[in-house]
Design a protein around this motif. Structure first.
Motif, PDB file in Angstrom:
ATOM      1  N   ALA A  12    -110.460  24.689  39.346  1.00  0.00           N
ATOM      2  CA  ALA A  12    -109.895  25.393  38.127  1.00  0.00           C
ATOM      3  C   ALA A  12    -108.437  25.065  37.796  1.00  0.00           C
ATOM      4  N   ALA A  13    -107.838  24.376  38.956  1.00  0.00           N
ATOM      5  CA  ALA A  13    -106.436  24.177  38.776  1.00  0.00           C
ATOM      6  C   ALA A  13    -105.899  23.278  39.864  1.00  0.00           C
ATOM      7  N   PRO A  14    -105.019  22.625  39.733  1.00  0.00           N
ATOM      8  CA  PRO A  14    -104.278  21.650  40.784  1.00  0.00           C
ATOM      9  C   PRO A  14    -103.994  22.462  41.993  1.00  0.00           C
ATOM     10  N   GLY A  15    -104.325  21.768  43.263  1.00  0.00           N
ATOM     11  CA  GLY A  15    -103.959  22.540  44.390  1.00  0.00           C
ATOM     12  C   GLY A  15    -104.986  23.320  45.184  1.00  0.00           C
ATOM     13  N   VAL A  16    -106.084  23.596  44.363  1.00  0.00           N
ATOM     14  CA  VAL A  16    -107.339  24.351  45.028  1.00  0.00           C
ATOM     15  C   VAL A  16    -107.901  23.820  46.311  1.00  0.00           C
ATOM     16  N   ASN A 189     -94.339  28.879  35.133  1.00  0.00           N
ATOM     17  CA  ASN A 189     -94.912  28.297  33.762  1.00  0.00           C
ATOM     18  C   ASN A 189     -96.459  28.217  34.208  1.00  0.00           C
ATOM     19  N   TYR A 190     -96.842  26.970  34.638  1.00  0.00           N
ATOM     20  CA  TYR A 190     -98.313  26.645  34.596  1.00  0.00           C
ATOM     21  C   TYR A 190     -99.182  27.489  35.460  1.00  0.00           C
ATOM     22  N   PHE A 191     -98.549  27.903  36.693  1.00  0.00           N
ATOM     23  CA  PHE A 191     -99.111  28.666  37.747  1.00  0.00           C
ATOM     24  C   PHE A 191     -99.002  30.258  37.660  1.00  0.00           C
ATOM     25  N   ARG A 192     -98.824  30.765  36.377  1.00  0.00           N
ATOM     26  CA  ARG A 192     -98.763  32.144  36.292  1.00  0.00           C
ATOM     27  C   ARG A 192     -99.984  32.761  36.676  1.00  0.00           C
ATOM     28  N   PRO A 193     -99.887  33.993  37.009  1.00  0.00           N
ATOM     29  CA  PRO A 193    -101.324  34.563  37.498  1.00  0.00           C
ATOM     30  C   PRO A 193    -102.362  34.711  36.290  1.00  0.00           C
ATOM     31  N   GLY A 194    -102.007  34.914  35.150  1.00  0.00           N
ATOM     32  CA  GLY A 194    -102.834  35.224  34.007  1.00  0.00           C
ATOM     33  C   GLY A 194    -103.217  33.617  33.531  1.00  0.00           C
ATOM     34  N   ASN A 195    -102.484  32.703  33.575  1.00  0.00           N
ATOM     35  CA  ASN A 195    -103.066  31.276  33.467  1.00  0.00           C
ATOM     36  C   ASN A 195    -104.040  30.700  34.123  1.00  0.00           C
ATOM     37  N   LEU A 196    -103.806  31.182  35.740  1.00  0.00           N
ATOM     38  CA  LEU A 196    -104.581  30.838  36.737  1.00  0.00           C
ATOM     39  C   LEU A 196    -106.074  31.514  36.640  1.00  0.00           C
ATOM     40  N   THR A 197    -105.916  32.935  36.357  1.00  0.00           N
ATOM     41  CA  THR A 197    -107.253  33.631  36.190  1.00  0.00           C
ATOM     42  C   THR A 197    -108.068  33.022  35.105  1.00  0.00           C
ATOM     43  N   ALA A 198    -107.218  32.942  33.687  1.00  0.00           N
ATOM     44  CA  ALA A 198    -108.176  32.468  32.708  1.00  0.00           C
ATOM     45  C   ALA A 198    -108.815  30.917  32.945  1.00  0.00           C
ATOM     46  N   LEU A 199    -108.073  30.242  33.731  1.00  0.00           N
ATOM     47  CA  LEU A 199    -108.499  28.780  33.833  1.00  0.00           C
ATOM     48  C   LEU A 199    -109.992  28.846  34.908  1.00  0.00           C
ATOM     49  N   LEU A 202    -112.901  29.944  33.151  1.00  0.00           N
ATOM     50  CA  LEU A 202    -113.345  28.813  32.366  1.00  0.00           C
ATOM     51  C   LEU A 202    -114.117  28.097  33.525  1.00  0.00           C
ATOM     52  N   ALA A 203    -113.713  27.622  34.398  1.00  0.00           N
ATOM     53  CA  ALA A 203    -114.440  26.907  35.486  1.00  0.00           C
ATOM     54  C   ALA A 203    -115.722  27.660  35.934  1.00  0.00           C
ATOM     55  N   LEU A 204    -115.666  29.122  36.250  1.00  0.00           N
ATOM     56  CA  LEU A 204    -116.872  29.609  36.712  1.00  0.00           C
ATOM     57  C   LEU A 204    -117.994  29.629  35.690  1.00  0.00           C
ATOM     58  N   LEU A 205    -117.501  29.803  34.494  1.00  0.00           N
ATOM     59  CA  LEU A 205    -118.608  29.780  33.156  1.00  0.00           C
ATOM     60  C   LEU A 205    -119.094  28.616  32.939  1.00  0.00           C
ATOM     61  N   TRP A 206    -118.438  27.512  33.116  1.00  0.00           N
ATOM     62  CA  TRP A 206    -118.793  26.148  32.925  1.00  0.00           C
ATOM     63  C   TRP A 206    -119.724  25.883  33.711  1.00  0.00           C
ATOM     64  N   VAL A 207    -119.530  26.089  35.180  1.00  0.00           N
ATOM     65  CA  VAL A 207    -120.487  25.502  36.456  1.00  0.00           C
ATOM     66  C   VAL A 207    -121.650  26.572  36.031  1.00  0.00           C
TER      67      VAL A 207
END
Length: 851
Positions: A12-16, A189-199, A202-207
């Motif tokens: 879902a994001a870099p670093g997982v 910026n990019y690694f805000r909790p809201g951004n990470l939750t939304a990403l 997206l990953a869970l739904l796509w899979v």
């Protein structure tokens, strides 16, 4: 040569941890004896990832030079020459340096697969081409490196590497992803909790969609027809009638109870093209389904229940929603109906819901129109059967060579009379009896073809026939009357029950009640009128409708008095007297609702006064302590300077004067906050909105804090914001002063700003003790302070005033935890369209970053 297999680790994001998982898989394969090499893996100076490369064969990279800078890329020719069984290729969406064999790395992977080499790769959800716009709207960052969705979908295996946003942010704060100098910028910026939750979503739904494709393919290959309830899929059966909207909304509420549920609306048309559905209504229902996140399907099938069940099982549905049948009672002689058939044949793997519904757009009116209680179509059919039926029966009996006898002939005519009575009521039945008796006399009673009857027995038979016909017609008409009365009483009881329930629930919306009156009685407009006295003019307390609500009871088509000085006025049509009983109940309830609204308004005013009293009490407490403390210091310093008994040195005088100045500044700050809070409480703050740059305001707001206690990072490329300059300066000053007050010695407060989509965020970060989640809202209340402020002074109004000013300008102010300890104040403002916002990029790290 067989094509190689592709396995992708999706994150879902870099670093997982995608690269780490890929390298772990490589070690497992090597231990099993698989020939596995590293085609390209970038560890980004992460120690744990670099350690995982030990023990794996790495194909040397290809050196390239571009614009005077040296780069390395995967050497596709070397990997092909090495011809391993498995090759590890990281960052599938990576764009190769100009001069490489292919423009994109996924094209390199395609060559390896074509050569029969299995490939294990990684990609982040934000790099899928179809999700570029969605990711940009969430994070404010446009991904320049993308991979076509079809490339990822064609993978033989897709494994999701998942991690909660909180765990990922902790990994970031601990330095496991980026270097320390890049952590704060990334977290802000990019690694805000809201951004990470939304990403992550997206990953869970796509899979999940990809898994669903695998499941459908497997069921098709193995000819599996039964339902596997992997997740809820709700099929809504539509007929094109107005009840379809009710069914769709009901299914939507059912789907909302379970995460990941789907709605599939299906309309089944006959193959001959004959349909009673309204194309306009179907279009409306299609739009409604799509607005609610479902899909609309049009299916051809002559056997409606079978086609519906085939469709439901084909999409692996778990529930079917159908409307209760709209067929008339006598139509059940042709079969049990679609709902009953589907429920009987659905089996144990499909749940069938039969939903009751009413006629849409016709209101909830009481049954009126006494003459139409049987319905126009029934009356027409009654006349056709009662008058046309005997004529056709006579024609049939006179042309068939069969002597049935007068008794049987009369029974046949009596059957038509009964049918006419059942369909059309009394009048068609009487007409049928009259026509039937005349035809029996003329064609079947000796002497034939004469209007006379020679046999007394035949006279009695015809008389009995007429009597029975009239009796049956009377009974049917009486039953219709009773049915009409029962329906009317039921409607009245439902309405009165609604009114009683609204009283118990404490509903106070006058407009909603008047709208209910208008719908119930099918009126154009409804108004509640009142006046202060018998001679005073009428005033409108509330109205709904087309804008032509009556101004006086005399102007209305129907008026219902409520006491001496209030009336409910309706326009549109004249109501029968029987409806006035229910209308009186509505009128009484409207008066109660109006009184309740006024009492609620008075209670709100009393609550406001009580809040003002509380503030005044707190103000007195502040005056008695926080304001008197600096006054006492000023008084002592002034008294000392004016004393003739002591000869003060210049240093002592300067120190006393500095104390006086410091006390005056503290007083000015406290009094200013008190005045600002008073303005906010009374609603007299009127922002003067202008378009300004943050770097013009924020530095001025830091003038009240000691030098070196705050670090400022405001990019010049930020878009302008629409704010009141003075209010924003006061708000930022209060926020920063509060953060400096709680920040530890030697750890300055950081003030930074960034643009995210159509908004600009100003973040004030301190490394103090922080605030628990349960107290984050309380710190914005007036006269509240969390804990003991070191070096503290004040009455607890700084953050309350700051939030009030920010909200008055249309922004928001919230508190969140600082990773590693502390509190971060996030001030969000609306960006001004025109200047392109500064797009925050991941600092000096390729777009595809893995652990």
């Amino acid at each position: 040569m067989a094509r190689g297999k592709l396995r992708i680790y999706l994150g879902a994001a870099p670093g997982v941890g995608k690269t780490y998982a890929m390298l772990s898989e490589a070690h497992r394969r090597v231990e099993r004896g698989t020939d596995c090499v590293v085609g390209f893996v970038e560890h980004h100076d992460r120690p744990r990832t670099e350690v995982m490369l030990h023990g794996l064969e790495q194909v040397p990279r290809k050196d390239l030079e571009y614009r005077g800078t040296a780069f390395t890329e995967m050497d596709v020719d070397a990997v092909l020459e090495r011809a391993p069984a498995v090759a590890l290729v990281d960052e599938l969406a990576h764009t190769n340096v100009p001069g490489s064999r292919n423009a994109k790395r996924w094209q390199d992977v395609e060559e390896l697969l074509a050569a029969g080499i299995d490939v294990v790769s990684t990609v982040n959800i934000q790099h899928l081409e179809s999700l570029g716009d969605v990711v940009e709207s969430i994070t404010g960052v446009r991904q320049r490196e993308t991979v076509p969705d079809e490339v990822v979908r064609r993978a033989d295996q897709i494994e999701l590497v998942d991690m909660s946003p909180q765990a990922l942010r902790r990994r970031m704060a601990h330095g496991n992803i980026y270097k320390p100098d890049r952590i704060d910028a990334s977290l802000s910026n990019y690694f805000r909790p809201g951004n990470l939750t939304a990403l992550r979503e997206l990953a869970l739904l796509w899979v999940a969609d990809r898994v669903d494709e695998y499941l459908q393919q497997y069921r098709g290959e193995h000819n599996i027809r039964s339902t596997w309830q992997a997740r809820e899929r709700i099929v809504v059966g539509l007929t094109g009638g107005p009840e379809g909207r009710t069914l769709i909304r009901r299914a939507s509420r059912m789907a909302a109870k379970g995460s990941g549920s789907e709605i599939l609306a299906v309309y089944i048309a006959r193959s001959d093209g004959l349909t009673a559905a309204s194309p306009k209504e179907l279009a409306v229902q299609r739009t409604l389904v799509e607005d609610l996140g479902g899909t609309f399907h049009h299916v051809i099938g002559d056997d409606i229940p079978a086609a519906l069940l085939d469709f439901a099982r084909g999409v692996n549905a778990t529930q079917i929603v159908l409307g209760s049948s709209r067929r008339k009672t006598w139509q059940y002689i042709f079969g049990p109906g679609v709902g009953a058939t589907v429920a009987r044949e659905s089996g144990p793997d499909l749940d069938v819901h039969i939903v009751t519904h009413g006629e849409v757009a016709k209101g909830r009116g009481l049954p009126v129109a006494r003459g139409a209680r049987l319905g126009r179509s029934r009356i027409i059919w009654g006349w056709l059967v009662g008058v046309g039926g005997p004529a056709l029966l006579t024609l049939l009996l006179t042309h068939v060579d069969a002597d049935l006898g007068l008794a049987n002939d009369m029974l046949l005519f009596l059957t038509l009379t009964v049918a006419a009575a059942l369909l059309g009521g009394l009048l068609p039945a009487l007409a049928s009896a009259a026509v039937g008796s005349l035809l029996l006399n003329y064609y079947f009673t000796p002497p034939l073809h004469l209007w006379t009857v020679s046999n007394n027995k035949n006279i009695v038979a015809i008389a009995v026939f007429v009597g029975v016909a009239v009796s049956v017609a009377s009974v049917v008409d009486l039953a219709a009357r009773r049915t009409h009365q029962a329906a009317r009483l039921r409607a009245e009881s439902e309405i009165l029950s609604f009114l009683a329930g609204s009283v118990l629930r404490g509903e106070t919306s006058l407009d909603a009640l008047l709208e209910r009156v208008r719908e119930t009685f099918a009126m154009e407009s409804v108004a509640l009128l009142e006046r202060a006295g018998d001679t005073e003019p009428w005033t409108c307390a509330g109205s709904v409708g087309d804008g032509r609500a009556p101004k006086r009871p005399e102007d209305a088509d129907v008026d219902m008095p409520v006491g001496d000085h209030m009336a409910l006025a309706l326009s549109g049509r004249v109501l029968p007297a029987a409806d006035r009983r229910v209308l009186a109940a509505f009128a009484a309830q409207a008066a109660v609702v109006l009184d309740r609204q006024r009492l609620q308004s008075e209670a709100d005013q009393a609550r406001t006064l009580a809040e003002g009293n509380r503030i005044r009490t707190a103000l007195l407490a502040a005056v008695s302590h926080d304001l008197r403390t600096p006054l006492a210091g000023i008084k002592a310093a002034v008294s000392s300077l004016r004393s003739d008994d002591v000869d003060w040195s210049e240093e002592d005088e300067a120190e006393l004067l500095a104390g006086i100045e410091d006390g005056a500044d503290r007083l000015e700050h406290l009094v200013g906050n008190l005045l600002d809070m008073s303005r906010l409480q009374t609603g007299t703050v009127t922002p003067l909105i202008r378009e300004i740059d943050l770097d013009e305001v924020v530095p001025m707001a830091l003038g009240g804090v000691p030098d070196g206690s705050a670090e400022l990072d405001i990019p010049e490329t930020l878009p302008m914001v629409a704010v009141d300059k003075g209010l924003l300066e006061r708000a930022v000053a209060n926020i920063v002063e509060n953060a400096v007050k709680y920040a530890p010695e030697g750890k300055p407060v950081k003030v930074s700003a960034s643009a995210l989509g159509e908004r600009v965020e100003l973040r004030v970060v301190d490394r103090g003790p922080g605030v628990p989640d349960t107290a984050k809202d309380r710190i914005f209340a007036p006269f509240q302070r969390y804990g003991d402020a070191p070096r503290g002074a004040g009455v607890g109004l700084g953050l309350a005033v700051a939030r009030g000013f920010v909200e008055a300008m249309g922004g928001t102010l919230a508190a969140e935890d600082t990773p590693g300890g502390g509190l971060t104040m996030v001030l969000t403002l609306r960006a001004v369209a025109g200047r392109p916002p500064d797009r925050p990029e991941l600092p000096d790290v390729p777009a595809q970053v893995t652990r």
